[in-house]
Design a protein around this motif. Structure first.
Motif, short mmCIF file in Angstrom:
data_model
loop_
_atom_site.label_atom_id
_atom_site.label_comp_id
_atom_site.label_asym_id
_atom_site.label_seq_id
_atom_site.Cartn_x
_atom_site.Cartn_y
_atom_site.Cartn_z
N ARG A 49 8.66 -9.51 -5.28
CA ARG A 49 9.51 -9.97 -6.39
C ARG A 49 9.88 -11.44 -6.24
NH1 ARG A 49 14.47 -6.00 -6.98
NH2 ARG A 49 14.81 -7.31 -8.82
N ASN A 50 9.95 -11.91 -4.99
CA ASN A 50 10.30 -13.31 -4.74
C ASN A 50 9.08 -14.23 -4.78
OD1 ASN A 50 12.99 -12.66 -4.42
ND2 ASN A 50 12.88 -12.50 -2.19
N GLY A 51 7.92 -13.66 -5.06
CA GLY A 51 6.71 -14.46 -5.16
C GLY A 51 6.21 -15.00 -3.84
N GLU A 52 6.45 -14.26 -2.76
CA GLU A 52 6.06 -14.74 -1.43
C GLU A 52 4.60 -14.44 -1.07
OE1 GLU A 52 10.48 -13.67 0.24
OE2 GLU A 52 8.89 -13.91 1.73
N TYR A 53 3.93 -13.64 -1.90
CA TYR A 53 2.52 -13.36 -1.65
C TYR A 53 1.66 -14.20 -2.60
CZ TYR A 53 4.17 -9.22 0.87
OH TYR A 53 4.80 -8.37 1.74
N GLY A 54 0.73 -14.93 -2.03
CA GLY A 54 -0.15 -15.75 -2.85
C GLY A 54 -1.40 -15.02 -3.28
N THR A 55 -1.80 -14.01 -2.50
CA THR A 55 -3.02 -13.26 -2.82
C THR A 55 -2.81 -11.78 -2.56
OG1 THR A 55 -3.92 -13.40 -0.57
CG2 THR A 55 -4.41 -15.23 -2.08
N ILE A 56 -3.68 -10.97 -3.11
CA ILE A 56 -3.64 -9.53 -2.87
C ILE A 56 -3.89 -9.25 -1.39
CG2 ILE A 56 -4.85 -7.35 -3.31
CD1 ILE A 56 -5.20 -8.19 -6.18
N LEU A 57 -4.70 -10.08 -0.76
CA LEU A 57 -4.99 -9.91 0.66
C LEU A 57 -3.72 -10.01 1.49
CD1 LEU A 57 -6.95 -9.58 3.00
CD2 LEU A 57 -7.31 -12.06 2.97
N GLU A 58 -2.87 -10.99 1.20
CA GLU A 58 -1.62 -11.15 1.94
C GLU A 58 -0.73 -9.93 1.75
OE1 GLU A 58 -1.44 -16.03 1.46
OE2 GLU A 58 0.14 -14.77 0.61
N PHE A 59 -0.70 -9.42 0.54
CA PHE A 59 0.07 -8.21 0.23
C PHE A 59 -0.46 -7.02 1.03
CE2 PHE A 59 2.08 -4.93 -2.22
CZ PHE A 59 1.10 -3.98 -2.51
N SER A 60 -1.77 -6.83 1.04
CA SER A 60 -2.36 -5.69 1.73
C SER A 60 -2.20 -5.80 3.24
CB SER A 60 -3.85 -5.57 1.38
OG SER A 60 -4.59 -6.67 1.86
N GLU A 61 -2.15 -7.02 3.76
CA GLU A 61 -1.96 -7.21 5.20
C GLU A 61 -0.59 -6.73 5.65
OE1 GLU A 61 -4.94 -10.99 6.13
OE2 GLU A 61 -2.81 -11.35 5.71
N ASP A 62 0.43 -6.94 4.81
CA ASP A 62 1.76 -6.46 5.16
C ASP A 62 1.83 -4.93 5.10
OD1 ASP A 62 4.36 -8.88 4.19
OD2 ASP A 62 3.13 -8.65 5.99
N ILE A 63 1.14 -4.35 4.14
CA ILE A 63 1.10 -2.88 4.06
C ILE A 63 0.45 -2.33 5.33
CG2 ILE A 63 0.11 -0.90 2.87
CD1 ILE A 63 2.20 -2.08 1.16
N GLN A 64 -0.66 -2.94 5.72
CA GLN A 64 -1.38 -2.48 6.91
C GLN A 64 -0.55 -2.70 8.17
OE1 GLN A 64 -4.41 -0.79 6.71
NE2 GLN A 64 -3.70 -0.25 8.77
N LEU A 65 0.20 -3.80 8.21
CA LEU A 65 1.07 -4.08 9.35
C LEU A 65 2.10 -2.96 9.51
CD1 LEU A 65 2.32 -5.89 11.55
CD2 LEU A 65 3.59 -7.06 9.74
#
Length: 232
Positions: A50-66
């Motif tokens: 919501r704060n726009g801290e992810y620039g790509t879907i990859l960054e988003f998926s990396e946090d999920i995997q983390l």
């Protein structure tokens, strides 16, 4: 895409343990942060999204995997929470198959409102409680929920924190006996998603949770005894 995928994950029954940051005190795991150096949870991911801290879907998926990796790192493979993580991870992988192959920049600008799972934002969300439950009722239910989760009850509350994993616990006939499973993470999720219309519905789910415990476990069983103590 990311907002939709995250909402899908948060709605899963197996998401209970991952909706908010791990509380080492509440779960009596004082060494958690010594082992897990980069904690992550779905509520934090939603906030970052919501704060726009992810620039790509990859960054988003990396946090999920983390988040999943942390779970597997700290817990034993056969622990119920790991079994729930495996289920949730499978849902996540199915979601990722639908990700647009060409997507690089998420370009997120004020995504649609979503009820936060962090304690601080939960309090701020009270104003959005539907008319069918008054603010006073909501606050009272929230107080009860927080009380039931306190560490002082941990010795007998632990069987009720997450949904019963019949396979992990070797209770293969559990769902034959218990037709409407209920646990505290599900109750909490329903509360903050405003699924209860009044306090009676909230209270009924706790009653159902204990009723299920007594129906499946014989009186001399530890879980049955824990249920009696916790119900008091």
């Amino acid at each position: 895409f990311c907002i939709g995928a995250l909402k899908t994950l948060m709605k899963q029954r197996s998401a209970g343990a991952f909706l908010e940051p791990v509380d080492p005190i509440a779960y009596n795991i004082p060494d958690y942060f010594e082992i897990v150096k980069n904690p992550m949870d779905l509520g934090t991911i939603m906030k970052k999204l919501r704060n726009g801290e992810y620039g790509t879907i990859l960054e988003f998926s990396e946090d999920i995997q983390l988040m999943f990796d942390n779970c597997y790192l700290y817990n034993n493979a056969g622990d119920p929470v790991c079994c729930e993580a495996k289920k949730l991870e499978e849902v996540f992988r199915k979601c990722m198959k639908k990700a647009p192959a060409s997507a690089v920049n998420l370009n997120i600008v004020s995504p649609e409102p979503f009820v936060s799972t962090t304690p601080k934002e939960r309090s701020a969300s009270i104003s959005s409680v539907p008319e069918t439950m008054s603010e006073t009722e909501f606050k009272h239910c929230e107080t009860v929920m927080k009380e039931m989760k306190k560490h002082k009850y941990h010795d007998y509350s632990w069987p009720f924190v997450q949904p019963v994993d019949a396979e992990a616990w070797g209770a293969i006939d559990y769902h034959d006996v218990v037709k409407e499973p209920m646990d505290m993470s599900t109750i909490e999720k329903k509360l903050y998603e405003h699924q209860y219309h009044n306090e009676d519905e909230f209270r009924s789910d706790f009653t159902l949770m204990f009723k299920n415990c007594f129906a499946y476990n014989p009186p001399d069983h530890l879980v049955h005894k824990n249920g009696k103590k916790f119900e008091e």
